[in-house]
Design a protein around this motif. Structure first.
Motif, PDB file in Angstrom:
ATOM      1  N   PRO A 238       0.821  -1.217   0.000  1.00 50.11           N
ATOM      2  CA  PRO A 238       0.000   0.000   0.000  1.00 50.11           C
ATOM      3  C   PRO A 238       0.850   1.259   0.000  1.00 50.11           C
ATOM      4  O   PRO A 238       2.064   1.214   0.235  1.00 50.11           O
ATOM      5  N   PRO A 239       0.227   2.428  -0.251  1.00 50.19           N
ATOM      6  CA  PRO A 239       0.990   3.683  -0.283  1.00 50.19           C
ATOM      7  C   PRO A 239       1.757   3.978   0.998  1.00 50.19           C
ATOM      8  O   PRO A 239       2.865   4.517   0.938  1.00 50.19           O
ATOM      9  N   VAL A 240       1.208   3.625   2.166  1.00 52.25           N
ATOM     10  CA  VAL A 240       1.915   3.917   3.411  1.00 52.25           C
ATOM     11  C   VAL A 240       3.235   3.159   3.464  1.00 52.25           C
ATOM     12  O   VAL A 240       4.248   3.680   3.959  1.00 52.25           O
ATOM     13  N   VAL A 241       3.270   1.945   2.925  1.00 47.86           N
ATOM     14  CA  VAL A 241       4.510   1.172   2.880  1.00 47.86           C
ATOM     15  C   VAL A 241       5.452   1.761   1.836  1.00 47.86           C
ATOM     16  O   VAL A 241       6.672   1.869   2.062  1.00 47.86           O
ATOM     17  N   ALA A 242       4.911   2.152   0.688  1.00 42.80           N
ATOM     18  CA  ALA A 242       5.744   2.771  -0.347  1.00 42.80           C
ATOM     19  C   ALA A 242       6.399   4.047   0.181  1.00 42.80           C
ATOM     20  O   ALA A 242       7.583   4.313  -0.087  1.00 42.80           O
ATOM     21  N   LEU A 243       5.654   4.839   0.952  1.00 39.01           N
ATOM     22  CA  LEU A 243       6.229   6.056   1.533  1.00 39.01           C
ATOM     23  C   LEU A 243       7.300   5.704   2.555  1.00 39.01           C
ATOM     24  O   LEU A 243       8.348   6.345   2.613  1.00 39.01           O
ATOM     25  N   GLY A 244       7.045   4.654   3.360  1.00 41.44           N
ATOM     26  CA  GLY A 244       8.038   4.222   4.332  1.00 41.44           C
ATOM     27  C   GLY A 244       9.322   3.746   3.683  1.00 41.44           C
ATOM     28  O   GLY A 244      10.431   4.027   4.157  1.00 41.44           O
ATOM     29  N   ARG A 245       9.181   3.017   2.567  1.00 47.81           N
ATOM     30  CA  ARG A 245      10.373   2.589   1.828  1.00 47.81           C
ATOM     31  C   ARG A 245      11.134   3.788   1.289  1.00 47.81           C
ATOM     32  O   ARG A 245      12.372   3.846   1.347  1.00 47.81           O
ATOM     33  N   LEU A 246      10.401   4.767   0.743  1.00 46.94           N
ATOM     34  CA  LEU A 246      11.033   5.962   0.176  1.00 46.94           C
ATOM     35  C   LEU A 246      11.778   6.741   1.258  1.00 46.94           C
ATOM     36  O   LEU A 246      12.887   7.240   1.022  1.00 46.94           O
ATOM     37  N   ALA A 247      11.173   6.851   2.431  1.00 46.38           N
ATOM     38  CA  ALA A 247      11.777   7.627   3.524  1.00 46.38           C
ATOM     39  C   ALA A 247      12.814   6.839   4.304  1.00 46.38           C
ATOM     40  O   ALA A 247      13.514   7.410   5.152  1.00 46.38           O
ATOM     41  N   GLY A 248      12.909   5.525   4.059  1.00 40.58           N
ATOM     42  CA  GLY A 248      13.888   4.702   4.769  1.00 40.58           C
ATOM     43  C   GLY A 248      13.498   4.363   6.186  1.00 40.58           C
ATOM     44  O   GLY A 248      14.374   4.105   7.019  1.00 40.58           O
ATOM     45  N   TRP A 249      12.203   4.335   6.492  1.00 40.39           N
ATOM     46  CA  TRP A 249      11.756   4.021   7.838  1.00 40.39           C
ATOM     47  C   TRP A 249      11.865   2.519   8.106  1.00 40.39           C
ATOM     48  O   TRP A 249      11.553   1.691   7.245  1.00 40.39           O
ATOM     49  N   SER A 250      12.300   2.164   9.308  1.00 44.79           N
ATOM     50  CA  SER A 250      12.386   0.760   9.702  1.00 44.79           C
ATOM     51  C   SER A 250      12.098   0.638  11.198  1.00 44.79           C
ATOM     52  O   SER A 250      12.689   1.364  12.004  1.00 44.79           O
ATOM     53  N   PRO A 251      11.174  -0.265  11.589  1.00 47.33           N
ATOM     54  CA  PRO A 251      10.348  -1.108  10.721  1.00 47.33           C
ATOM     55  C   PRO A 251       9.324  -0.271   9.960  1.00 47.33           C
ATOM     56  O   PRO A 251       9.008   0.847  10.342  1.00 47.33           O
ATOM     57  N   LEU A 252       8.810  -0.844   8.894  1.00 46.04           N
ATOM     58  CA  LEU A 252       7.864  -0.118   8.063  1.00 46.04           C
ATOM     59  C   LEU A 252       6.536   0.085   8.792  1.00 46.04           C
ATOM     60  O   LEU A 252       6.026  -0.843   9.413  1.00 46.04           O
ATOM     61  N   PRO A 253       5.962   1.285   8.720  1.00 45.06           N
ATOM     62  CA  PRO A 253       4.627   1.485   9.290  1.00 45.06           C
ATOM     63  C   PRO A 253       3.564   0.852   8.398  1.00 45.06           C
ATOM     64  O   PRO A 253       3.697   0.837   7.172  1.00 45.06           O
ATOM     65  N   LEU A 254       2.503   0.335   9.008  1.00 46.97           N
ATOM     66  CA  LEU A 254       1.405  -0.257   8.261  1.00 46.97           C
ATOM     67  C   LEU A 254       0.122   0.557   8.363  1.00 46.97           C
ATOM     68  O   LEU A 254      -0.837   0.292   7.653  1.00 46.97           O
ATOM     69  N   SER A 255       0.100   1.540   9.245  1.00 45.11           N
ATOM     70  CA  SER A 255      -1.091   2.359   9.439  1.00 45.11           C
ATOM     71  C   SER A 255      -0.736   3.831   9.298  1.00 45.11           C
ATOM     72  O   SER A 255       0.429   4.234   9.447  1.00 45.11           O
ATOM     73  N   VAL A 256      -1.740   4.640   9.013  1.00 43.26           N
ATOM     74  CA  VAL A 256      -1.548   6.083   8.912  1.00 43.26           C
ATOM     75  C   VAL A 256      -1.039   6.637  10.233  1.00 43.26           C
ATOM     76  O   VAL A 256      -0.149   7.496  10.268  1.00 43.26           O
ATOM     77  N   ARG A 257      -1.573   6.135  11.325  1.00 35.33           N
ATOM     78  CA  ARG A 257      -1.166   6.629  12.647  1.00 35.33           C
ATOM     79  C   ARG A 257       0.330   6.435  12.877  1.00 35.33           C
ATOM     80  O   ARG A 257       1.040   7.359  13.294  1.00 35.33           O
ATOM     81  N   ASP A 258       0.843   5.239  12.600  1.00 33.68           N
ATOM     82  CA  ASP A 258       2.272   4.973  12.815  1.00 33.68           C
ATOM     83  C   ASP A 258       3.129   5.817  11.866  1.00 33.68           C
ATOM     84  O   ASP A 258       4.209   6.291  12.247  1.00 33.68           O
ATOM     85  N   ALA A 259       2.666   5.990  10.635  1.00 30.57           N
ATOM     86  CA  ALA A 259       3.440   6.777   9.680  1.00 30.57           C
ATOM     87  C   ALA A 259       3.493   8.243  10.086  1.00 30.57           C
ATOM     88  O   ALA A 259       4.530   8.903   9.941  1.00 30.57           O
ATOM     89  N   ARG A 260       2.395   8.782  10.586  1.00 27.41           N
ATOM     90  CA  ARG A 260       2.383  10.195  11.006  1.00 27.41           C
ATOM     91  C   ARG A 260       3.379  10.431  12.138  1.00 27.41           C
ATOM     92  O   ARG A 260       4.012  11.490  12.212  1.00 27.41           O
ATOM     93  N   ARG A 261       3.512   9.446  13.021  1.00 26.60           N
ATOM     94  CA  ARG A 261       4.442   9.604  14.142  1.00 26.60           C
ATOM     95  C   ARG A 261       5.892   9.719  13.670  1.00 26.60           C
ATOM     96  O   ARG A 261       6.743  10.255  14.378  1.00 26.60           O
ATOM     97  N   ARG A 262       6.173   9.206  12.461  1.00 22.06           N
ATOM     98  CA  ARG A 262       7.548   9.235  11.965  1.00 22.06           C
ATOM     99  C   ARG A 262       7.756  10.288  10.885  1.00 22.06           C
ATOM    100  O   ARG A 262       8.871  10.408  10.368  1.00 22.06           O
ATOM    101  N   SER A 263       6.731  11.029  10.546  1.00 25.64           N
ATOM    102  CA  SER A 263       6.793  11.844   9.338  1.00 25.64           C
ATOM    103  C   SER A 263       7.231  13.289   9.565  1.00 25.64           C
ATOM    104  O   SER A 263       7.278  14.064   8.613  1.00 25.64           O
ATOM    105  N   ALA A 264       7.565  13.661  10.790  1.00 22.07           N
ATOM    106  CA  ALA A 264       7.920  15.062  11.045  1.00 22.07           C
ATOM    107  C   ALA A 264       9.100  15.496  10.189  1.00 22.07           C
ATOM    108  O   ALA A 264       9.077  16.573   9.567  1.00 22.07           O
ATOM    109  N   GLY A 265      10.158  14.695  10.131  1.00 21.16           N
ATOM    110  CA  GLY A 265      11.332  15.050   9.327  1.00 21.16           C
ATOM    111  C   GLY A 265      11.004  15.124   7.850  1.00 21.16           C
ATOM    112  O   GLY A 265      11.492  16.007   7.138  1.00 21.16           O
ATOM    113  N   LEU A 266      10.171  14.204   7.373  1.00 21.81           N
ATOM    114  CA  LEU A 266       9.792  14.205   5.963  1.00 21.81           C
ATOM    115  C   LEU A 266       8.988  15.457   5.635  1.00 21.81           C
ATOM    116  O   LEU A 266       9.178  16.071   4.576  1.00 21.81           O
ATOM    117  N   ARG A 267       8.088  15.847   6.531  1.00 21.37           N
ATOM    118  CA  ARG A 267       7.301  17.060   6.283  1.00 21.37           C
ATOM    119  C   ARG A 267       8.202  18.289   6.223  1.00 21.37           C
ATOM    120  O   ARG A 267       7.974  19.211   5.433  1.00 21.37           O
TER     121      ARG A 267
END
Length: 550
Positions: A238-267
């Motif tokens: 899904p897109p949330v995993v594709a974004l996690g791969r692009l940003a190099g997040w590990s482990p990969l987030p599977l939900s919007v909530r987990d991705a938002r918690r890691r997205s401050a630097g990306l924003r």
């Protein structure tokens, strides 16, 4: 609860097994998500659990499948009905009665349950799936999404120990999909039901899975494991995993909530790059910016205060809509909001009770079909309605002839949308997503000025969807108008210039895609939710922004 022992399935005349070497176990009380590209054998593997494969579909089953200790080789589907409940991709294929309430009760009648128990379970299921207002409705009058909920409910009333679901949310609007998934969660967590589910819209379901069963592709072994670990290597994600791969997040987030918690630097990185006004402005590597459609372009279709009634019900109420050449419009809204009816009116299937419809200067319901087909083509929700030949090659030959196109035109589209599918394949043997892609090719061969697509990504994986998006973008660039009725918010974010939202037969929103979907929690794509308040909609947008100089 479910045990596969070196399972392979080969259909007569096939060059290779549909499924090969599956050897794993799914414990009781878990939700296992079956993942893989279109045509890799997911539906076949699900069929082995219910006994439909090979007892109903034919083919040869090697190895053994046991469910609750019962061997599906020696127990036919009717002997597994009290243990396994199955819902396939086509809800109409399951229906045996005429009304919603009768259909919910039918399975229990077959098992001989007491009338009092049947009545209680019917009421519980009507409430669980939001079907109470539809209880007396004929099944034939329901929308595709409503039929899907009834099909799921008819299985739930029997309280099976194992649920096998093939694309259960593909025809549902986002809110209805969440309701169904909440019910499945309750069954798994509270009742210990084992759920094996195949679903291409992973953005809806992957965060709820206890395990992922990955079928990577032909000749590669099936793998069962942790969802985050398998999403890191899965060819479909899904897109949330594709974004996690692009940003190099590990482990990969599977939900919007987990991705938002890691997205401050990306924003912060994206703050220096203004989002494009429309996805096509950056998602297309070459070619002009088509983010704006000139208002002066000729309307390909127009409705003026259109009202359509079906029986005593008013399905559309004074809908006014203009679609111009080169424009892509996404129709969205709840199941039963009137999207398919509006498309039917544009091809003359429904005579207006009031107002006007005009397509290419013609009044659809008063125009002879051969003349109308030169102006508009519709791909319905059920692709089998367009397919009648015995082979893919014969379908393509007939499509070229009917459209007056050069020989090989349809075949070229099939090769683009369905790589690897040969001319000798029977449409019946294709997966639901492959049949849809074939029907799309048949309609697109004629390249009519107006193309109508009703749920065009049902059954398509992300790679197949990307190929479809490329084809439709090419048509829009050539001046064709495209109207999509879809619950796929990610497709609308990638492709549509405008989004029109219907509710109870009326237009409640109509505007540029970014404005409409970002302002709606129900219809916002995953990337918009993760990176809000910035107005990014798709992963390709984000990728190009990060690659570009600030």
């Amino acid at each position: 609860m479910i045990r596969f022992e070196q399972v392979s399935v080969t259909y007569e005349g096939a060059a290779a097994p549909a499924v090969s070497g599956v050897d794993l176990s799914i414990p009781e009380g878990e939700l296992a998500l079956l993942v893989g590209p279109s045509g890799v054998g997911k539906s076949t593997l699900l069929g082995t659990v219910s006994g439909l494969v090979p007892h109903f579909t034919g083919g040869t089953l090697h190895g053994r499948v046991t469910v609750g200790g019962r061997d599906t080789r020696t127990h036919r589907p009717r002997e597994l009905a009290d243990v396994v409940g199955t819902v396939g991709q086509d809800p109409q294929a399951h229906f045996v009665t005429d009304t919603v309430e009768d259909e919910l009760a039918y399975g229990m009648e077959s098992l001989g349950l007491p009338p009092a128990t049947m009545r209680r379970r019917v009421e519980e299921t009507l409430d669980l799936l939001g079907l109470a207002e539809l209880r007396d409705r004929p099944l034939a009058t329901l929308s595709g999404g409503q039929q899907q909920r009834v099909a799921i409910g008819s299985v739930l009333t029997t309280h099976p120990a194992v649920l096998v679901l093939d694309e259960p949310t593909s025809a549902l609007d986002p809110a209805a999909a969440e309701e169904v998934l909440a019910v499945l969660q309750r069954l798994v967590h509270d009742l210990g039901t084992t759920v094996l589910m195949a679903e291409h819209r992973l953005e809806r379901v992957v965060q709820y899975a206890d395990q992922v069963l990955l079928l990577p592709g032909p000749g590669e072994p099936a793998v069962l494991g942790d969802p985050a670990e398998l999403m890191a290597v899965s060819p479909v994600h899904p897109p949330v995993v594709a974004l996690g791969r692009l940003a190099g997040w590990s482990p990969l987030p599977l939900s919007v909530r987990d991705a938002r918690r890691r997205s401050a630097g990306l924003r912060e990185d994206l703050a220096a790059h203004p989002p494009p006004e429309h996805p096509q402005a950056q998602d297309t590597a070459t070619g002009p910016d088509r983010s704006r459609i000139p208002a002066a372009r000729t309307p390909a279709a127009r409705t003026t205060r259109l009202t359509v009634r079906r029986g005593r019900r008013t399905v559309l109420h004074e809908v006014s809509l203009t679609v111009r050449a080169g424009e892509t419009v996404a129709l969205m809204g709840r199941n039963g909001a009137g999207k398919s009816t509006l498309m039917g009116a544009l091809v003359g299937s429904h005579e207006p009770a009031g107002g006007q419809v005009e397509v290419g200067g013609l009044t659809p319901h008063r125009t002879r079909p051969p003349e109308l087909l030169r102006q508009v083509g519709l791909v319905p929700q059920e692709p089998r309605d367009l397919l009648y030949a015995d082979t893919v090659g014969a379908e393509c030959t007939a499509a070229d002839h009917d459209a007056g196109a050069a020989p090989g035109t349809c075949r070229a589209l099939v090769s683009t949308l369905l790589p690897g599918v040969g001319d000798s394949s029977h449409p019946r043997d294709l997966s639901e997503g492959q049949r849809l892609a074939l029907a799309l090719s048949v309609i697109l061969t004629a390249a009519p000025p107006l193309v109508l697509l009703d749920e065009p990504t049902r059954g398509l994986d992300y790679a197949a969807k990307a190929r479809l998006v490329d084809v439709l973008r090419g048509l829009a660039a050539e001046g064709h108008a495209i109207v999509l009725a879809t619950h796929d918010v990610e497709l609308a974010a990638e492709l549509a210039h405008r989004v029109v939202i219907l509710a109870q037969g009326e237009v409640v929103a109509d505007g540029p895609t970014a404005e409409v979907v970002v302002s709606s929690p129900a219809f916002a794509p995953q990337i918009a939710k993760i990176l809000s308040p910035q107005r990014w909609l798709t992963v390709p947008q984000v990728r190009r922004a990060l690659e570009a100089p600030a």
